[in-house]
Each structure stands twice: as structure tokens, then as C-alpha cells.
Design a protein around this motif. Structure first.
Motif, short mmCIF file in Angstrom:
data_model
loop_
_atom_site.label_atom_id
_atom_site.label_comp_id
_atom_site.label_asym_id
_atom_site.label_seq_id
_atom_site.Cartn_x
_atom_site.Cartn_y
_atom_site.Cartn_z
N THR A 1 -2.35 -2.53 8.34
CA THR A 1 -0.95 -2.89 8.53
C THR A 1 -0.85 -4.33 9.02
O THR A 1 -1.87 -4.95 9.39
CB THR A 1 -0.29 -1.96 9.57
OG1 THR A 1 -0.89 -2.19 10.85
CG2 THR A 1 -0.44 -0.49 9.17
N TRP B 1 0.81 -1.22 0.00
CA TRP B 1 0.00 0.00 0.00
C TRP B 1 0.84 1.27 0.00
O TRP B 1 0.33 2.36 -0.27
CB TRP B 1 -0.97 -0.02 1.18
CG TRP B 1 -2.15 -0.89 0.91
CD1 TRP B 1 -2.18 -2.26 0.94
CD2 TRP B 1 -3.47 -0.47 0.57
NE1 TRP B 1 -3.44 -2.71 0.62
CE2 TRP B 1 -4.25 -1.63 0.39
CE3 TRP B 1 -4.06 0.77 0.39
CZ2 TRP B 1 -5.59 -1.59 0.05
CZ3 TRP B 1 -5.41 0.83 0.05
CH2 TRP B 1 -6.16 -0.35 -0.11
N ALA B 2 2.11 1.18 0.31
CA ALA B 2 2.99 2.35 0.26
C ALA B 2 3.50 2.63 -1.15
O ALA B 2 4.07 3.70 -1.40
CB ALA B 2 4.18 2.15 1.20
N ALA C 1 8.25 4.04 -3.09
CA ALA C 1 7.13 4.34 -2.20
C ALA C 1 6.64 5.76 -2.42
O ALA C 1 7.43 6.70 -2.49
CB ALA C 1 7.55 4.14 -0.75
N THR C 2 5.33 5.91 -2.53
CA THR C 2 4.73 7.23 -2.76
C THR C 2 3.70 7.60 -1.68
O THR C 2 3.20 8.71 -1.68
CB THR C 2 4.03 7.27 -4.13
OG1 THR C 2 3.06 6.20 -4.21
CG2 THR C 2 5.05 7.11 -5.26
N ARG C 3 3.37 6.68 -0.79
CA ARG C 3 2.41 6.93 0.28
C ARG C 3 2.98 6.38 1.59
O ARG C 3 3.87 5.54 1.58
CB ARG C 3 1.07 6.24 0.00
CG ARG C 3 0.39 6.66 -1.26
CD ARG C 3 -0.92 5.90 -1.48
NE ARG C 3 -1.89 6.21 -0.44
CZ ARG C 3 -2.35 5.34 0.44
NH1 ARG C 3 -1.92 4.09 0.43
NH2 ARG C 3 -3.23 5.70 1.35
N SER C 4 2.43 6.85 2.68
CA SER C 4 2.83 6.32 3.97
C SER C 4 2.20 4.94 4.18
O SER C 4 1.01 4.75 3.92
CB SER C 4 2.38 7.25 5.10
OG SER C 4 2.53 6.62 6.36
N TYR C 5 2.98 4.03 4.66
CA TYR C 5 2.47 2.70 5.03
C TYR C 5 1.37 2.82 6.07
O TYR C 5 0.48 1.97 6.15
CB TYR C 5 3.64 1.88 5.56
CG TYR C 5 3.28 0.56 6.21
CD1 TYR C 5 2.95 -0.55 5.44
CD2 TYR C 5 3.31 0.43 7.60
CE1 TYR C 5 2.65 -1.77 6.04
CE2 TYR C 5 3.02 -0.78 8.21
CZ TYR C 5 2.69 -1.88 7.42
OH TYR C 5 2.39 -3.08 8.02
N PHE C 6 1.40 3.87 6.87
CA PHE C 6 0.46 4.04 7.96
C PHE C 6 -0.78 4.83 7.57
O PHE C 6 -1.65 5.08 8.41
CB PHE C 6 1.16 4.70 9.15
CG PHE C 6 2.32 3.89 9.66
CD1 PHE C 6 2.10 2.75 10.43
CD2 PHE C 6 3.62 4.24 9.35
CE1 PHE C 6 3.16 1.99 10.88
CE2 PHE C 6 4.69 3.48 9.81
CZ PHE C 6 4.46 2.35 10.57
N ASP C 7 -0.89 5.23 6.30
CA ASP C 7 -2.09 5.92 5.81
C ASP C 7 -3.16 4.86 5.55
O ASP C 7 -3.07 4.10 4.60
CB ASP C 7 -1.76 6.67 4.53
CG ASP C 7 -2.94 7.48 3.99
OD1 ASP C 7 -4.06 7.32 4.52
OD2 ASP C 7 -2.73 8.25 3.03
N ARG C 8 -4.16 4.82 6.41
CA ARG C 8 -5.17 3.77 6.32
C ARG C 8 -6.41 4.18 5.54
O ARG C 8 -7.42 3.47 5.56
CB ARG C 8 -5.55 3.29 7.72
CG ARG C 8 -4.43 2.55 8.44
CD ARG C 8 -4.82 2.29 9.89
NE ARG C 8 -3.85 1.49 10.60
CZ ARG C 8 -2.73 1.95 11.15
NH1 ARG C 8 -2.40 3.23 11.02
NH2 ARG C 8 -1.92 1.14 11.82
#
Length: 275
Positions: free
Chosen positions: A220, A180-181, A193-200
Motif C-alpha cells: 500500500t 492492485w484492487a 475493483a475486484t480485490r481488496s486494496y489491503f490484500d497483500r
């Protein structure tokens, strides 16, 4: 991504917060509208009767993640066209039942049964409200079904825990959360990576009037573990299938370029404790 009608024409796609109710109910209509297209594209790889865990090509006949299911009562949630349940019944000797929220996918399952001369029990049901008695299955599983498409996965895990017999096994595969990142691109462009892994925030497709046509939810690794443990289940292990040499098939963002460097699938194994 839609059935092509004017009212359901895709107007916007991206990562947005949407009301949980709207996001959770979108899957049923989307899969009804797109069942045939999906199977036209992926049906040959899935096979009419086989349990494929992931685009990496890992199959239950190799992995044995469900264990010996001969004579066992098995439930598949988010079964699609029930290829996994059909294989379990005809090859592995299990008493398997397939459920899916989409009538379109279950109609495709019935057509596969008719073509093969098989009979797979098919039940239309939301995985968050399973129409089965407590402790009625030895094994429950899903391969990329149900969990990615609901905002409240904890309800799925609680339902699985409820219908499992003590000692029963729960196995599920999902897109690896790390993905997802990164852009959903199987080429080199998908390696940055273009997004934060923690952006839900979920990936959402909407119509011009704002209706949610499709929603897919990110969790996550820790979220998945917390869901399992929170349902009273015991975590047995995590599997991250490697991309096999010589496997050149591209499936959405999965393919040999990214597969050589990044995990694409997470498989979680758990069980209901006996006491």
C-alpha cells in the motif's frame, strides 16, 4: 510469461502466499528467460538511452526528479538494459553505474552499448545486497526495478540508505498501489475493483511442480512510506503522473482508458539526512 520449456510451463497464476525465499529468487530466472521478449515489445518506447519513469511516458528530461546530476555518482538498481544509466552518462553528465539481478538483462544492456558505441558500467547484483561501499553515491534510483519483485523491500531501502552519501537522493517508481484492487486490464473492464486494496498476497505464476516462476508483490502507499522512513530516510514527496492527452500506447494494464480515471504509477522521492 516463461521461456517455453516444458519444465517451466505456466500451470497456475493468481494471488497466493508463497515462501518468501522462493518468491524472492524467481525474478532472476524470469527476467533471464524473458529479457529479449520484453525488449522486443517495449524497447522502442524505452529508447536505447533514456530515463523513462513510467508507462505514462514521464521522462527524466521533463521531470528532473533526480535534480542536477552532472558530475554526480549515480546508482541505478533494477536497471534492466540500463537505458536510464546510459542516458545519465551520455546526456546528463553523471557518473552512473547500472545494477540488475538478471544476467539476461545485463547482456541486453551490453548489446545496446555495443550498438551505440557507449560504455555503461554494469554490475550483476541483488538490490538487497549491493556490492558497494557505504556512502559512495550521491543519487540512487530505480524505475519499476527490483522493488516489485522482492518480498522484503525494507532490505532494498536499507541498502540504498547505506550506500547514499549524507544528503543523497533516492527516487523510485512502482505500480500505483491502488491498481492492485482492479483487474490488470487496460479497457473498461479494468475500472471495477475486484480485490481488496489491503490484500497483500503477491501475484504468482507457478509451474506444474509448484515452483514459483514469477512473483510480484503489492504494498500500500502507507507500506512504501513506512519502508522509506524505517530505513532512516526522509520522505520528500510523492508523484502520481497523469495520463497525457494524445498518448495512446497500451502497456499491460496501462492505457488511455484507465489512465483517464485511475493513477497507474507512484513515484517516491526521499533523501538521506545529513546528520
Amino acid at each position: 510469461m516463461t521461456d517455453g520449456s516444458q519444465d517451466d510451463a505456466l500451470a497456475d497464476a493468481g494471488y497466493h502466499d508463497v515462501p518468501a525465499e522462493a518468491g524472492g529468487r524467481a525474478a532472476r530466472g524470469w527476467w533471464d528467460a524473458n529479457a529479449e521478449e520484453y525488449l522486443d515489445e517495449h524497447g522502442a518506447f524505452l529508447g536505447p538511452a533514456d530515463l523513462l519513469w513510467c508507462p505514462e511516458g514521464l521522462r527524466e528530461s521533463q521531470a528532473r526528479l533526480l535534480g542536477d546530476v552532472r558530475g554526480s555518482r549515480v546508482l541505478e538498481v533494477g536497471a534492466g538494459a540500463a537505458q536510464g544509466s546510459r542516458w545519465l552518462r551520455t546526456v546528463a553528465g553523471a557518473d552512473a553505474v547500472a545494477t540488475d539481478v538478471s544476467a539476461g538483462m545485463l547482456a541486453a544492456a551490453a548489446r545496446l552499448d555495443a550498438a551505440a558505441g557507449t560504455r555503461t558500467p554494469l554490475v550483476q547484483a541483488d538490490a538487497r545486497a549491493l556490492p558497494f561501499a557505504d556512502a559512495s553515491f550521491d543519487v540512487v534510483f530505480t524505475a519499476f526495478g527490483a522493488l516489485p519483485f522482492v518480498p522484503d523491500t525494507e532490505r532494498v531501502h536499507r541498502e540504498v540508505a547505506r550506500v547514499l552519501r549524507p544528503g543523497g537522493r533516492w527516487v523510485f517508481s512502482v505500480t500505483h498501489p491502488l491498481r492492485w484492487a482492479f483487474p490488470d486490464d487496460p479497457s473498461e473492464h479494468g475500472l471495477t475493483a475486484t480485490r481488496s486494496y489491503f490484500d497483500r498476497r503477491p501475484y504468482v505464476e507457478t509451474a506444474a511442480d509448484g515452483r514459483v516462476l514469477y512473483a510480484e508483490y503489492h504494498r500500500t502507499v502507507a507500506d512504501h512510506v513506512a519502508d522509506v522512513v524505517g530505513a532512516g530516510l526522509v520522505l520528500d514527496g510523492l508523484v502520481e503522473p497523469e495520463w497525457p492527452a494524445g498518448h495512446e500506447r497500451v502497456w499491460g494494464g496501462w492505457g488511455p482508458v484507465r489512465g483517464a480515471r485511475l493513477p497507474g504509477t507512484l513515484i517516491v522521492r526521499a533523501h538521506r539526512p545529513r546528520t
